[in-house]
Motif scaffolding. Structure first.
Motif, PDB file in Angstrom:
ATOM      1  N   VAL A 134       0.847  -1.201   0.000  1.00  0.00           N
ATOM      2  CA  VAL A 134       0.000   0.000   0.000  1.00  0.00           C
ATOM      3  C   VAL A 134       0.880   1.247   0.000  1.00  0.00           C
ATOM      4  N   LEU A 135       1.949   1.194   0.804  1.00  0.00           N
ATOM      5  CA  LEU A 135       2.882   2.320   0.868  1.00  0.00           C
ATOM      6  C   LEU A 135       3.528   2.554  -0.507  1.00  0.00           C
ATOM      7  N   ALA A 136       3.973   1.448  -1.127  1.00  0.00           N
ATOM      8  CA  ALA A 136       4.584   1.550  -2.454  1.00  0.00           C
ATOM      9  C   ALA A 136       3.567   2.086  -3.456  1.00  0.00           C
ATOM     10  N   GLY A 137       2.323   1.648  -3.328  1.00  0.00           N
ATOM     11  CA  GLY A 137       1.272   2.122  -4.216  1.00  0.00           C
ATOM     12  C   GLY A 137       1.028   3.609  -4.057  1.00  0.00           C
ATOM     13  N   ALA A 138       1.084   4.092  -2.804  1.00  0.00           N
ATOM     14  CA  ALA A 138       0.894   5.527  -2.542  1.00  0.00           C
ATOM     15  C   ALA A 138       1.991   6.325  -3.228  1.00  0.00           C
ATOM     16  N   TYR A 143       9.055  -8.854   2.086  1.00  0.00           N
ATOM     17  CA  TYR A 143       9.603  -7.563   1.659  1.00  0.00           C
ATOM     18  C   TYR A 143       9.918  -7.497   0.166  1.00  0.00           C
ATOM     19  N   LEU A 144      10.108  -8.673  -0.449  1.00  0.00           N
ATOM     20  CA  LEU A 144      10.536  -8.671  -1.849  1.00  0.00           C
ATOM     21  C   LEU A 144       9.512  -8.022  -2.772  1.00  0.00           C
ATOM     22  N   LEU A 145       8.250  -8.413  -2.604  1.00  0.00           N
ATOM     23  CA  LEU A 145       7.224  -7.922  -3.522  1.00  0.00           C
ATOM     24  C   LEU A 145       7.025  -6.399  -3.423  1.00  0.00           C
ATOM     25  N   PRO A 146       6.937  -5.839  -2.199  1.00  0.00           N
ATOM     26  CA  PRO A 146       6.811  -4.375  -2.117  1.00  0.00           C
ATOM     27  C   PRO A 146       8.004  -3.634  -2.718  1.00  0.00           C
ATOM     28  N   VAL A 147       9.221  -4.139  -2.506  1.00  0.00           N
ATOM     29  CA  VAL A 147      10.396  -3.470  -3.079  1.00  0.00           C
ATOM     30  C   VAL A 147      10.306  -3.509  -4.602  1.00  0.00           C
TER      31      VAL A 147
END
Lengths: 440, 179
Positions: A12-16, A65-69
């Protein structure tokens, strides 16, 4: 908080970040905030949410953590491509979809990476075939023969060959590591194991040379060679292979610089771009100027001087190999460092998955994939910033390029599988273990 | 107006980026710390390895009595009463976890073949590599014509008795003999 919930939060953070970046690129260019840009941002988030759900169902214990990065890097890349050439961003978005589909297929069909080990020679042969096909049927772009044109698309098979060969090497080296680490003969002080075990490795090394000569692609052959030597070292714990491999590659590189004009140019430009500022040094110098122009905080998305009024990018190949220059310009030193930190995070997770893995094949596979990823990043970032001679490679997840993003999403899927297996073996419930055992 | 929005967005993006990185590092470091207290993983034995047999003292006594009447090579009856529990303990090995105990019980074959009593699936081990058998009062190891030899205390042997704490090496695996 479970691993998957953690993953969701970071996604969600990465999406923001991606939505905000997208909005500001549009606003920077057309001076208005358009509803459509927010929708595009949400579509991007939705793609990764689907991947998240697939991971939740099939690889519930995988690294969170891999997917968000990955998402963050892809978001920055996509935004920057949209900034440079909006039409390409749409294409890249479609490639991201294809990559996501391939990710899902890999997870659903393969399920457990150890099953790949059974087909190791087949997969290795497939990797070789991809490279041979490039040599035979490839077209030459910028002096390097890397692309195959088919079905109206241009595909870069070496990106997929990279994965296939890492899978093959991990399986082969895990099987033969004892034989390879206890040599029976010596040649010039270098231990040489029996030919029947070492043969396939010599074949691999020869392949990197063939790539260098026929594809004239220094970057990929450097990457293959380095991954190969790294895996050999990790499997056998014998530093002499690193020394010997490095020496052999240095010799081959020396010859290439001397004999292949395209490679020789790159080398002399690296030493002194200024004397060739109007010709071969132009691209690298423009890249350095663009990076420097960004300053500490950057010019802001959509505000940097990246395009001439003719809509030509100031650095040739800005959206592919030189995308880092665009990022450094618009996001500044702070943003560029953040992007590099994301790559470091990715490698860190990969290395950790490798060290924790329960068996030799998983360890070598994860280590090989993480190493390939990190080396590719290093080679292209080093080239763009004139730390090392420039060799054309894509920046994983960020650069424009369909093959690159799809292959690297499969790489993430494989790493997640190793991670899932590790955590099931270490701390899984009986049901999970049985399910994993049934897959084998 | 739009310039202010852009400036705010620019700072917000940088802020979120570093927040993201910081959070991931923090979470990942907490993972590392947390995993330190998790007990060692129970590594599954490689396929084909005989599971560790733990016997109750009762069973052991019964086995010992049975063994008293066990047929040996020359037909003599063996007295193993001195031996409480002859066993091989793995000291180092590329495939068998260190510390695995193989209780010796009658004739034991060691080799790469899956039907061996102790399966060592490593490249330097022959299919039928060695045999352990009781002779007189002691366990004896016999090399069965293996390619890379059988070693007792790092000396190649064709046949040798195993004394207490002898190191038996077959391929890359080293066992300690205990009674």
């Amino acid at each position: 908080m479970s691993r998957r919930t953690t993953e969701l939060l970071y996604l969600v953070l990465a999406g923001a970040v991606s939505t905000m970046a997208y909005v500001s690129v549009y606003a920077g260019r057309y001076r208005e905030i358009h509803r459509a840009t927010i929708v595009y941002g949400l579509v991007f988030v939705a793609i990764f949410l689907v991947l998240h759900i697939v991971v939740r169902v099939f690889l519930s214990r995988a690294d969170p953590y891999l997917l968000p990065v990955t998402a963050l890097l892809a978001a920055i890349g996509l935004t920057e491509i949209f900034r440079i050439r909006p039409a390409l961003a749409l294409l890249q978005g479609q490639w991201l979809l294809v990559g996501a589909l391939l990710f899902v297929l890999t997870v659903v069909i393969v399920r457990d990476h150890t099953r790949l080990d059974r087909y190791r020679y087949l997969i290795g042969a497939l990797g070789l075939a991809l490279l041979v096909a490039t040599i035979v049927a490839g077209t030459t772009v910028n002096g390097a023969k890397l692309w195959i044109h088919a079905f109206g698309m241009s595909i870069q098979p070496s990106e997929f060959a990279k994965l296939a060969i890492v899978v093959f090497l991990a399986g082969y080296l895990d099987d033969k590591k004892v034989l390879l680490s206890v040599p029976t003969r010596h040649l010039l002080g270098v231990p040489v194991p029996a030919a029947k075990y070492f043969g396939p490795l010599v074949l691999m090394w020869g392949l990197t040379l063939v790539m260098l000569v026929f594809m004239k692609d220094f970057g990929m052959s450097l990457l293959f060679m380095a991954v190969f030597v790294a895996l050999l070292y990790m499997a056998t714990n014998r530093i002499v292979y690193v020394v010997a491999g490095g020496a052999l590659f240095a010799a081959a590189a020396g010859l290439a610089i001397w004999l292949v004009p395209h490679v020789g140019d790159r080398f002399s430009v690296w030493l002194d771009p200024w004397s060739k500022a109007d010709t071969t040094g132009y691209q690298l110098l423009q890249s350095l100027f663009t990076i420097a122009d960004g300053g500490v905080l950057g010019s802001g998305f959509g505000r940097g001087f990246l395009l001439y009024t003719s809509r030509q990018p100031v650095v040739p190949d800005l959206q592919t190999d030189f995308i880092f220059a665009a990022i450094a310009n618009e996001m500044g030193l702070l943003g560029a460092v953040a992007v590099i930190l994301c790559f470091v995070l990715f490698f860190w997770r990969g290395a950790r998955i490798a060290t924790q893995a329960p068996d030799g094949f998983s360890k070598l596979l994860a280590a090989g994939l993480a190493t390939a990823f990190a080396l590719q990043t290093f080679i292209i970032l080093g080239g763009v910033t004139r730390l090392i001679p420039l060799t054309g490679l894509t920046l994983p997840f960020v650069s424009y390029g369909g093959s690159s993003i799809t292959a690297n999403l499969v790489l993430v899927a494989l790493l997640l599988m190793v991670s899932h297996r590790t955590n099931v073996v270490r701390a899984g419930t009986d049901v999970e273990r049985r399910r994993l055992a049934e897959l084998g | 107006m739009i310039d202010i929005v852009l400036l705010v967005l620019k700072i917000a993006i940088l802020f979120l980026l570093y927040l993201f990185i910081w959070q991931v590092v923090r979470g990942a470091v907490a993972d590392v710390r947390g995993s330190a207290v998790v007990p060692a993983p129970d590594v599954p034995l490689p396929e084909g390895t005989r599971p560790v047999v733990t016997r109750t003292p009762e069973e052991r006594r019964r086995l010992r009595e049975e063994r008293l009447t066990e047929r040996t090579e020359s037909g003599q009856v063996m007295d193993l009463t001195r031996h409480i529990a002859p066993r091989l303990i793995v000291e180092q090995s590329p495939i068998v976890p260190v510390g695995v105990v193989f209780p010796l019980d009658g004739w034991i074959t060691v080799g790469r073949a899956p039907n061996s009593d102790i399966v060592l699936d490593e490249p330097f081990v022959s299919s039928t590599h060695a045999r352990l058998r009781p002779r007189d009062q002691v366990y004896v190891v016999e090399d069965l014509g293996s390619t890379n030899g059988t070693f007792v205390n790092e000396k190649a042997v064709t046949e040798a008795p195993l004394r207490l704490d002898a190191r038996l090496r077959i391929g890359e695996t080293v066992f300690r003999y205990e009674e």
